[in-house]
Design an enzyme around this catalytic site. Structure first.
Site, PDB file in Angstrom:
ATOM      1  N   SER A 116      19.029  16.825  -3.820  1.00  0.00           N
ATOM      2  CA  SER A 116      20.309  16.280  -4.273  1.00  0.00           C
ATOM      3  C   SER A 116      21.209  17.389  -4.789  1.00  0.00           C
ATOM      4  O   SER A 116      20.722  18.407  -5.303  1.00  0.00           O
ATOM      5  CB  SER A 116      20.023  15.302  -5.418  1.00  0.00           C
ATOM      6  OG  SER A 116      21.202  14.999  -6.119  1.00  0.00           O
ATOM      7  N   TYR A 140      16.822  13.281 -13.649  1.00  0.00           N
ATOM      8  CA  TYR A 140      16.813  13.005 -12.201  1.00  0.00           C
ATOM      9  C   TYR A 140      16.944  14.322 -11.423  1.00  0.00           C
ATOM     10  O   TYR A 140      16.124  14.642 -10.558  1.00  0.00           O
ATOM     11  CB  TYR A 140      17.952  12.039 -11.835  1.00  0.00           C
ATOM     12  CG  TYR A 140      18.218  12.023 -10.350  1.00  0.00           C
ATOM     13  CD1 TYR A 140      17.336  11.406  -9.480  1.00  0.00           C
ATOM     14  CD2 TYR A 140      19.336  12.673  -9.811  1.00  0.00           C
ATOM     15  CE1 TYR A 140      17.557  11.425  -8.106  1.00  0.00           C
ATOM     16  CE2 TYR A 140      19.570  12.694  -8.446  1.00  0.00           C
ATOM     17  CZ  TYR A 140      18.673  12.068  -7.605  1.00  0.00           C
ATOM     18  OH  TYR A 140      18.886  12.107  -6.250  1.00  0.00           O
ATOM     19  N   LYS A 144      14.104  16.573  -9.023  1.00  0.00           N
ATOM     20  CA  LYS A 144      14.340  17.066  -7.655  1.00  0.00           C
ATOM     21  C   LYS A 144      14.182  18.590  -7.623  1.00  0.00           C
ATOM     22  O   LYS A 144      13.608  19.159  -6.703  1.00  0.00           O
ATOM     23  CB  LYS A 144      15.745  16.670  -7.181  1.00  0.00           C
ATOM     24  CG  LYS A 144      15.931  15.178  -6.983  1.00  0.00           C
ATOM     25  CD  LYS A 144      15.200  14.709  -5.740  1.00  0.00           C
ATOM     26  CE  LYS A 144      15.301  13.221  -5.518  1.00  0.00           C
ATOM     27  NZ  LYS A 144      14.512  12.756  -4.372  1.00  0.00           N
TER      28      LYS A 144
HETATM   29  N1  UFG Z   1      32.598   6.041 -10.465  1.00  0.00           N
HETATM   30  C1  UFG Z   1      33.554   5.228 -11.042  1.00  0.00           C
HETATM   31  N2  UFG Z   1      33.271   3.905 -11.166  1.00  0.00           N
HETATM   32  C2  UFG Z   1      32.095   3.348 -10.745  1.00  0.00           C
HETATM   33  C3  UFG Z   1      31.135   4.190 -10.149  1.00  0.00           C
HETATM   34  C4  UFG Z   1      31.424   5.540 -10.034  1.00  0.00           C
HETATM   35  O1  UFG Z   1      34.611   5.682 -11.434  1.00  0.00           O
HETATM   36  O2  UFG Z   1      31.900   2.129 -10.904  1.00  0.00           O
HETATM   37  C5  UFG Z   1      32.891   7.481 -10.310  1.00  0.00           C
HETATM   38  C6  UFG Z   1      31.876   8.365 -10.966  1.00  0.00           C
HETATM   39  O3  UFG Z   1      32.180   8.551 -12.328  1.00  0.00           O
HETATM   40  C7  UFG Z   1      31.962   9.631 -10.122  1.00  0.00           C
HETATM   41  C8  UFG Z   1      32.323   9.108  -8.727  1.00  0.00           C
HETATM   42  O4  UFG Z   1      32.834   7.802  -8.936  1.00  0.00           O
HETATM   43  O5  UFG Z   1      33.008  10.423 -10.571  1.00  0.00           O
HETATM   44  C9  UFG Z   1      31.116   9.024  -7.816  1.00  0.00           C
HETATM   45  O6  UFG Z   1      30.095   8.318  -8.509  1.00  0.00           O
HETATM   46  P1  UFG Z   1      28.739   7.866  -7.836  1.00  0.00           P
HETATM   47  O7  UFG Z   1      27.946   7.156  -8.879  1.00  0.00           O
HETATM   48  O8  UFG Z   1      29.017   7.140  -6.567  1.00  0.00           O
HETATM   49  O9  UFG Z   1      28.047   9.235  -7.429  1.00  0.00           O
HETATM   50  P2  UFG Z   1      27.724  10.519  -8.333  1.00  0.00           P
HETATM   51  O10 UFG Z   1      28.625  11.606  -7.853  1.00  0.00           O
HETATM   52  O11 UFG Z   1      27.729  10.225  -9.768  1.00  0.00           O
HETATM   53  O12 UFG Z   1      26.206  10.734  -7.957  1.00  0.00           O
HETATM   54  C10 UFG Z   1      25.803  11.276  -6.739  1.00  0.00           C
HETATM   55  C11 UFG Z   1      24.463  10.682  -6.347  1.00  0.00           C
HETATM   56  C12 UFG Z   1      23.424  11.040  -7.377  1.00  0.00           C
HETATM   57  C13 UFG Z   1      23.394  12.527  -7.564  1.00  0.00           C
HETATM   58  C14 UFG Z   1      24.758  13.068  -7.855  1.00  0.00           C
HETATM   59  C15 UFG Z   1      24.763  14.565  -7.836  1.00  0.00           C
HETATM   60  O13 UFG Z   1      24.560   9.288  -6.246  1.00  0.00           O
HETATM   61  O14 UFG Z   1      22.159  10.583  -6.939  1.00  0.00           O
HETATM   62  O15 UFG Z   1      25.685  12.649  -6.867  1.00  0.00           O
HETATM   63  O16 UFG Z   1      25.192  15.016  -9.049  1.00  0.00           O
HETATM   64  F1  UFG Z   1      22.588  12.840  -8.599  1.00  0.00           F
END
Ligand code: UFG
Length: 322
Positions: A116, A140, A144
């Site tokens: 990841s 998490y 990894k």
């Molecule tokens: N976000 C929102 N509202 C939501 C969900 C997400 O604003 O309801 C934002 C988050 O704050 C983030 C972006 O949308 O800025 C993307 O969020 P995600 O949860 O879709 O994905 P992440 O970037 O947080 O996480 C992804 C993977 C993880 C991994 C990470 C790497 O899903 O498994 O990238 O840092 F760990």
């Protein structure tokens, strides 16, 4: 000889199983169905078992002639990993150690690992290259990272050949509409947003509008799940052809802010939302963007489906029908 796919009933694993079957590989799926769904496994043999049990894992290698392992099975919620780190180290680290042990006992030498972008932590430079320091910020990401750290030792000592694929933001659904993202609870941006547009997620919020980005919302690198699946087969074939062990980013080198994703979703679905802004989610970094060059040059990986509107279109179809 068969390919063993752990976590093959999950979001990305099930798409990879489909890809392998299309390419006429014999596939064995091993999944404990704690977060995966049997309905998403579209072929091959299915074994319900738990990687935390070395005996469960050994049984698979006793019954099947396995050539390579694609290891998707893992927990993946960053927030939950802060609250319950032991759960993450048991599921993601112990499980991987058991799997590797059973593989080595059976003489299986090819391992494709679902890593990841979380292994990098706070990026020191954008786009992130594979030699960027690995400083994960949460359990998490640390789980990894720990598996990634083990692999070169196993290569040196036991001749294990591996590719660690560092996913950026997996998104979208099967272009044929058969498979898609099905998490309970759903925490990822695109499905949360689409479920909101369907009236099934009234509490949807944008987490933070004070990031140092053009519109104040966080920027991510979204990759279509079918492109991710394709990369696994390419990585496997690179090892089969005698390629060396590697860590490779799977990203697009193109970022979109949360607000840009919201706008694209409005365009694709023809529905409007008035997004509410909430506080930043703990641990969220402003920008995560991969350099995808290594995957292109080394694996010949091409992103066929990762246009943002296509990602949303396929995800929307999946959520409408599911
Ligand atoms: N976000 C929102 N509202 C939501 C969900 C997400 O604003 O309801 C934002 C988050 O704050 C983030 C972006 O949308 O800025 C993307 O969020 P995600 O949860 O879709 O994905 P992440 O970037 O947080 O996480 C992804 C993977 C993880 C991994 C990470 C790497 O899903 O498994 O990238 O840092 F760990």
């Amino acid at each position: 000889m068969a390919i063993l796919v752990t976590g093959g009933a999950g979001y990305i694993g099930s798409q990879a199983v489909k890809e392998l079957l299309q390419r006429k590989y014999e596939v064995i799926v091993f999944d404990n169905l704690s977060t995966g769904h049997r309905e998403l496994v579209r072929g091959g043999s299915f074994i319900q078992g738990d990687l935390r049990s070395l005996e469960d894992v050994r049984t698979v290698f006793r019954h099947y002639q396995v050539e390579a392992v694609l290891h998707f099975a893992a927990l993946m919620q960053v927030g939950e990993s802060y609250a319950d780190p032991q759960k993450y180290y048991l599921h993601n680290l112990t499980s991987s150690l058991n799997l590797l042990q059973a593989m080595l006992e059976a003489g299986v030498k090819y391992f494709i690992f679902s890593s990841s972008a979380a292994v990098y932590g706070q990026p020191a430079e954008i786009p992130i290259l594979e030699d960027h320091p690995l400083l994960p910020l949460n359990p998490y990401g640390a789980s990894k990272f720990m598996v990634e750290r083990i692999l070169p030792d196993y290569d040196r000592a036991y001749g294990l050949k591996y590719v660690s694929l560092r996913y950026f933001n997996a998104a979208g659904a099967d272009p044929d509409g058969e498979l898609g993202e099905w998490h309970e609870p759903e925490t990822h941006l695109i499905p949360s947003l689409l479920l909101h547009l369907l009236g099934r997620n009234p509490g949807f919020q944008i987490f933070g509008n004070d990031f140092p980005t053009a519109d104040g919302t966080a920027v991510r690198d979204y990759i279509h799940v079918a492109d991710l699946a394709g990369a696994h087969v390419l990585a496997l074939e690179m090892l089969q052809a005698g390629g060396s062990s590697q860590a490779i980013n799977l990203g697009s080198s193109r970022g979109y802010s949360v607000l840009e994703v919201v706008q694209a979703a409005e365009k694709v679905t023809g529905r409007k939302i008035s997004p509410k802004f909430g506080p930043r989610r703990p641990g969220d970094v402003p920008v995560l963007l991969a350099s995808g060059k290594k995957a292109e040059t080394l694996l010949g990986w091409q992103r066929r489906f990762s246009d943002l509107e296509f990602i949303i279109e396929t995800a929307w179809k999946w959520h409408l029908n599911h």
